[in-house]
Design a protein around this motif. Structure first.
Motif, short mmCIF file in Angstrom:
data_model
loop_
_atom_site.label_atom_id
_atom_site.label_comp_id
_atom_site.label_asym_id
_atom_site.label_seq_id
_atom_site.Cartn_x
_atom_site.Cartn_y
_atom_site.Cartn_z
N GLY A 94 -23.38 -23.18 -13.74
CA GLY A 94 -23.44 -24.05 -12.57
C GLY A 94 -22.04 -24.47 -12.13
N ILE A 95 -21.22 -24.83 -13.11
CA ILE A 95 -19.86 -25.27 -12.79
C ILE A 95 -19.01 -24.10 -12.30
CG2 ILE A 95 -17.72 -26.20 -13.75
CD1 ILE A 95 -19.35 -27.85 -15.70
N TRP A 96 -19.06 -23.00 -13.04
CA TRP A 96 -18.14 -21.88 -12.74
C TRP A 96 -18.58 -21.04 -11.56
CZ3 TRP A 96 -19.29 -20.58 -18.42
CH2 TRP A 96 -18.55 -21.41 -19.26
N MET A 97 -19.90 -20.92 -11.38
CA MET A 97 -20.36 -19.93 -10.41
C MET A 97 -21.15 -20.53 -9.25
SD MET A 97 -21.57 -16.85 -12.88
CE MET A 97 -21.17 -16.86 -14.59
N LEU A 98 -22.31 -21.12 -9.59
CA LEU A 98 -23.17 -21.58 -8.50
C LEU A 98 -22.50 -22.71 -7.71
CD1 LEU A 98 -25.81 -21.41 -6.96
CD2 LEU A 98 -26.79 -23.06 -8.58
N GLY A 99 -21.88 -23.64 -8.43
CA GLY A 99 -21.25 -24.79 -7.76
C GLY A 99 -20.30 -24.38 -6.64
N PRO A 100 -19.30 -23.56 -6.96
CA PRO A 100 -18.38 -23.14 -5.91
C PRO A 100 -19.10 -22.46 -4.74
CG PRO A 100 -17.49 -22.57 -8.07
CD PRO A 100 -18.88 -23.10 -8.30
N ALA A 101 -20.13 -21.67 -5.04
CA ALA A 101 -20.86 -21.00 -3.96
C ALA A 101 -21.60 -22.02 -3.09
CB ALA A 101 -21.84 -19.98 -4.54
N LEU A 102 -22.17 -23.05 -3.75
CA LEU A 102 -22.87 -24.07 -2.97
C LEU A 102 -21.88 -24.88 -2.13
CD1 LEU A 102 -25.54 -25.44 -5.48
CD2 LEU A 102 -25.98 -24.22 -3.34
N LEU A 103 -20.74 -25.19 -2.71
CA LEU A 103 -19.74 -25.95 -1.95
C LEU A 103 -19.35 -25.19 -0.69
CD1 LEU A 103 -17.48 -27.28 -4.85
CD2 LEU A 103 -18.68 -28.70 -3.16
N GLN A 104 -19.35 -23.86 -0.79
CA GLN A 104 -18.95 -23.04 0.35
C GLN A 104 -20.10 -22.77 1.31
OE1 GLN A 104 -15.92 -22.00 0.98
NE2 GLN A 104 -16.25 -20.49 2.59
N PHE A 105 -21.27 -22.45 0.76
CA PHE A 105 -22.38 -21.97 1.61
C PHE A 105 -23.59 -22.90 1.67
CE2 PHE A 105 -20.16 -18.09 0.20
CZ PHE A 105 -20.02 -17.41 1.40
N GLY A 106 -23.66 -23.91 0.78
CA GLY A 106 -24.87 -24.71 0.67
C GLY A 106 -25.06 -25.69 1.82
N THR A 107 -26.31 -26.11 2.01
CA THR A 107 -26.58 -27.18 2.98
C THR A 107 -26.27 -28.51 2.29
OG1 THR A 107 -28.84 -27.50 2.21
CG2 THR A 107 -28.50 -25.86 3.97
N GLU A 108 -26.16 -29.57 3.10
CA GLU A 108 -25.88 -30.89 2.54
C GLU A 108 -26.94 -31.28 1.51
OE1 GLU A 108 -23.17 -32.54 2.80
OE2 GLU A 108 -23.94 -34.17 1.55
N GLY A 109 -28.19 -30.97 1.85
CA GLY A 109 -29.27 -31.31 0.93
C GLY A 109 -29.16 -30.57 -0.39
N GLN A 110 -28.81 -29.30 -0.31
CA GLN A 110 -28.63 -28.51 -1.55
C GLN A 110 -27.49 -29.06 -2.39
OE1 GLN A 110 -28.19 -24.61 0.28
NE2 GLN A 110 -30.16 -23.93 -0.55
N LYS A 111 -26.40 -29.42 -1.71
CA LYS A 111 -25.25 -29.94 -2.44
C LYS A 111 -25.61 -31.24 -3.15
CE LYS A 111 -21.93 -28.16 0.89
NZ LYS A 111 -20.92 -28.53 1.88
N GLN A 112 -26.27 -32.14 -2.39
CA GLN A 112 -26.63 -33.43 -2.98
C GLN A 112 -27.46 -33.24 -4.23
OE1 GLN A 112 -25.73 -36.41 -2.49
NE2 GLN A 112 -24.75 -36.42 -0.47
#
Ligand SMILES: Cc1cc2nc3c(=O)[nH]c(=O)nc-3n(C[C@H](O)[C@H](O)[C@H](O)COP(=O)(O)OP(=O)(O)OC[C@H]3O[C@@H](n4cnc5c(N)ncnc54)[C@H](O)[C@@H]3O)c2cc1C
Ligand SMILES: Cc1cc2nc3c(=O)[nH]c(=O)nc-3n(C[C@H](O)[C@H](O)[C@H](O)COP(=O)(O)OP(=O)(O)OC[C@H]3O[C@@H](n4cnc5c(N)ncnc54)[C@H](O)[C@@H]3O)c2cc1C
Lengths: 397, 379
Positions: free
Chosen positions: A98-116
């Motif tokens: 989550g920290i190394w992979m998904l997190g950065p992808a969400l920060l770049q491509f995620g919606t606000e709701g997904q990030k929250q």
């Protein structure tokens, strides 16, 4: 500058007060690593105390914004924290895909709701993620993957098979590449998120040459993946059929992580430690081995400088976007060489597979594990292909 | 400090790059002086131009009229020198001798610095006494004589020795040949009686000398730093020279690599550009990685040296060794991937190979520095 000096002092004091002595030793094996998630348990009180303190301070993900569970540190501050943690050998409080992979992808491509939702869960170590990319017929040639998701209105029905899914049997959720358009190779993949407890998901551990089984075959049999997890929180990252962009972006971060560019054991010199081991056994390093160790240390210390430069440049938006591929190639080849040398320096003792003295065959099991470094996350050969095409701009397919 | 050039450094790099690629270009300098049999192996006019650019005084303190910059900046100039194979006395004069003079008396600086700043003077440094770099062993003797010293012994492979107006000589004022202490540095003028130099042309068309010191009489004010305390200054001179040579080596590596990668995009065989063959692509990509790492550790070591870090000795040796390996790879792959024309004198790639070989040897090769890395790391 003065601000950064103050930050360094504060950080040092905070670490002094919050990082227990047991957490200031090099990571020796899997149990020393805290991965978080629903099934996680702490190895001891020190591990828990350190984790809790970091969650509170946002230091499990120091550079993420505060509203998503981070500490909102600037690049310069994050570098100082890294340096100060390295100086006292502090272990990472939480490790996760989550920290190394998904997190950065969400920060770049995620919606606000997904990030929250998802970023906070990751930062607090609540949900452990696994990565569903590779398939039996699609490894290096990942884009040929076949796992299919049929559109059923409010959900997709996903069937197929993934393989080499690290920790699939321990993970809570999966980020998964699913084909949603069979006619379109690159623009027919959707980057889906779903719960591993969903009906139709099964995992089957695979035993590695190291004797451990950290990865699995993962089967999907008509798994229902919701298109929405609530307000502003879709079931896919990025647009439907545009998951390849997300997948590639994430791979950049994965490669950077595997490269060890951030420092730690992956970039350190080993000659002095090998000499001490040899002395303990009443011996001396063979002169030619000592020479090889010295040449290795030159490469390792030089690579450490490269890691620092790589991160500095990336933070400043200066580096070549394909540079993580170069880092991954060099870092993993170096790590394999490190463990070959450690095996040689250790002699027959390193061959012990189960003994208490070797904590259950750590030297040989770790040595074998490193062989995967230049395969997982894209092989060395694929890294060289990318460097020659994207950085050197060499011709051809 | 981040490990990339700040704005001022980037500007310096731009102007050095432009200057070297125009004025210091291979055809204009290296080939010209080589093919006309120049006794110096470099052009004094170009050295004057270096002075006009402010390069000659880059490490000289501002109080002495220099730029007061550090080894990182000197390295920026040297990388461009390496890229263009520009022959000049910059490394021995403006980096090594200047570092020595910075540790010398005001009187000495007054005597020698103006000529350096104006580009009228050339300096050399005489340390080694054999074919390999062994600064730990210094047998050349300096005995007390009147109010000064008398130097006797031999120095070898003194780069630019025959062109130099002053030569920094490391000699022994006390102790045995292998002692760390007991070294003193002297500023020896070229016309000193008893100084005899025999010039030898090297593979890269540079000129070095075998130097005999036969009772060379010097006044006490020729001493740089403290009598018997020269090791400390010598180490500074060596660190500056080594990281400088590493920076120049990065330029040589980068120049050779770029030339080769360009060639892979032009040459056709088997109906394809040879750059399409994966066998060559992978080697080129590996080479790129090594050269990038060499550049990173060179900047890192330069920063540590300029910052007075106690890690500087170690990292300078790491840099010197790493660059030697990376640049060595760059020129070897360069010649190989050029095929037959890589073997021709007409093509520049062979000149890179020659310069690299000389730079590798200068102030310690990869083996010497890897050994030093082991010792400094405690094994
Ligand atoms: C320990 C470990 C953990 C992993 N974890 C995960 C995970 O969590 N999730 C996940 O999805 N995957 C995971 N993987 C899978 C990993 O991403 C794949 O193994 C990798 O992408 C290589 O694919 P492959 O195994 O099919 O090998 P192949 O692609 O079949 O490669 C075989 C050989 O051919 C070479 N080759 C292939 N194509 C080329 C080319 N174009 N040019 C030159 N050489 C080429 C390769 O370099 C390799 O040497 C993991 C793998 C390992 C070893
Ligand atoms: C000293 C010397 C003496 C010689 N004497 C003679 C002689 O007497 N008579 C004579 O006829 N010739 C002679 N030759 C020529 C020699 O045979 C050629 O130089 C050689 O065949 C290579 O061809 P090339 O120079 O055109 O290089 P190229 O074929 O252009 O090769 C350039 C580079 O590309 C690589 N490359 C080319 N194709 C591939 C591929 N498919 N896959 C991977 N890499 C590839 C090569 O390995 C090389 O690194 C001599 C050459 C030299 C240097």
């Amino acid at each position: 500058m003065a601000d950064l000096d103050t930050f360094r002092e504060e950080t040092r004091a905070w670490l002094e007060a919050n990082c227990p002595a047991e957490m200031r030793q090099p990571v020796r094996d899997e149990e020393d690593v805290y991965w978080g998630g629903r099934k996680a348990t702490f190895k001891n009180d020190a591990q828990k105390a350190w984790f809790d303190a970091c969650v509170e301070k946002g230091y499990t993900v120091p550079a993420w914004p505060k509203e998503y569970g981070g500490a909102g540190l600037s690049a310069a501050e994050a570098k100082i924290l890294r340096q100060e943690m390295a100086a006292i050998n502090a272990r990472p409080p939480l490790s996760s895909f989550g920290i190394w992979m998904l997190g950065p992808a969400l920060l770049q491509f995620g919606t606000e709701g997904q990030k929250q939702r998802f970023l906070n869960e990751i930062a607090r170590g609540e949900i452990r993620w696994c990565q569903g990319y590779s398939e039996p017929g699609s490894g290096s040639d990942l884009v040929s993957m076949q796992t299919f998701g049929e559109d059923k209105g409010d959900h997709w029905q996903v069937s197929g098979q993934k393989i080499w899914t690290s920790y699939a049997d321990q993970a809570d959720w999966i980020f998964c590449l699913v084909r949603t358009d069979k006619a379109n190779k690159y623009q027919g993949i959707t980057f889906m998120l779903f719960d591993m407890e969903s009906e139709g998901v099964t995992t089957k551990p695979i035993l590695l040459i190291s004797g451990n089984s950290p990865f699995c075959e993962t089967f999907f049999d008509e798994v229902s993946v919701p298109k929405s997890y609530g307000d502003d929180c879709p079931g896919q990252v990025g647009e439907v059929n545009r998951g390849w962009d997300v997948a590639k972006y994430l791979l950049g971060h994965e490669r950077e992580m595997i490269s060890g560019a951030g420092g730690g054991g992956l970039t350190s010199a080993i000659g002095a430690a090998m000499q001490r081991h040899a002395h303990k056994d009443g011996g001396q390093l063979d002169p030619i081995l000592r020479a090889d160790l010295a040449m290795f240390d030159v490469d390792a210390l030089a690579y450490a400088a490269m890691g620092e430069k790589f991160l500095d440049e990336m933070k400043a938006g200066k580096g070549h976007p394909a540079q993580p591929n170069m880092m991954k190639y060099v870092g993993t080849e170096l790590n394999k060489r490190r463990h070959e040398l450690m095996m040689s320096a250790g002699g027959s003792r390193s061959l012990e597979w189960e003994s208490e003295e070797t904590s259950g065959g750590k030297p040989s099991r770790n040595w074998l594990r490193t062989k995967a470094n230049s395969i997982e996350g894209g092989t060395s050969e694929v890294m060289l292909n990318v460097v020659s095409k994207r950085i050197l701009d060499l011709p051809g397919a | 400090m981040p490990l990339y050039h700040d704005e001022d450094q980037a500007m310096l790099a731009d102007s050095a790059a432009q200057f070297m690629s125009e004025e210091g270009a291979i055809a204009k300098q290296l080939r010209h002086w080589r093919d006309t049999g120049c006794k110096d192996g470099f052009g004094h006019d170009l050295w004057k131009q270096f002075a006009e650019m402010g390069f000659t005084g880059i490490l000289v303190g501002e109080d002495d009229g220099g730029m007061g910059m550090g080894n990182v900046e000197a390295g920026i100039v040297l990388e461009q020198i390496g890229r263009n194979l520009t022959p000049s006395p910059f490394l021995t004069s403006s980096v090594m001798a200047a570092t020595a003079l910075n540790n010398g008396s005001a009187e000495l600086r007054g005597r020698y610095v103006p000529g350096l700043l104006s580009g009228d003077s050339v300096f050399a440094v005489a340390i080694d006494e054999g074919a390999k770099h062994r600064p730990e062993q210094i047998a050349t003797k300096a005995e007390k004589s009147g109010n000064g010293f008398k130097l006797s012994g031999q120095k070898d492979f003194v780069i630019h020795g025959a062109s130099a107006d002053m030569i920094v000589v490391a000699a022994r004022t006390s102790g045995a040949d292998n002692d760390a202490d007991g070294i003193t540095l002297f500023a020896v003028p070229k016309d000193a009686t008893g100084l005899d130099q025999e010039a030898v042309k090297l593979v890269d068309s540079s000129v070095a000398t075998h130097m005999k010191l036969d009772g060379v009489e010097l006044d006490g004010d020729a001493v740089i730093g403290e009598v018997d305390g020269g090791r400390e200054v010598l180490n500074k001179v060596l660190n500056a020279g080594r990281i400088g040579a590493a920076a120049e080596g990065c330029g040589v590596a980068g120049g050779a690599m770029d030339m080769t990668v360009d060639y892979l995009k032009q040459r056709k065989q088997f109906g394809k550009l040879i750059g399409e063959f994966q066998a060559l692509q992978h080697r080129a990509a590996h080479l790129y990685s090594e050269v990038e790492i060499a550049r990173a550790v060179t900047i890192k070591a330069g920063q540590l040296l300029d910052g007075g870090s106690e890690q500087a000795d170690l990292m300078v040796s790491v840099a010197k060794a790493k660059v030697a390996k990376a640049a060595g790879l760059a020129v070897k792959e360069g010649v190989q991937m050029h095929g037959g024309i890589g073997m021709t004198d007409e093509y520049d790639i062979g000149l890179y190979m020659k310069r690299d070989r000389a730079l590798q040897e200068f102030l310690g090769d990869a083996y010497y520095h890897a050994e030093r890395v082991a010792q400094l790391s405690g094994y």
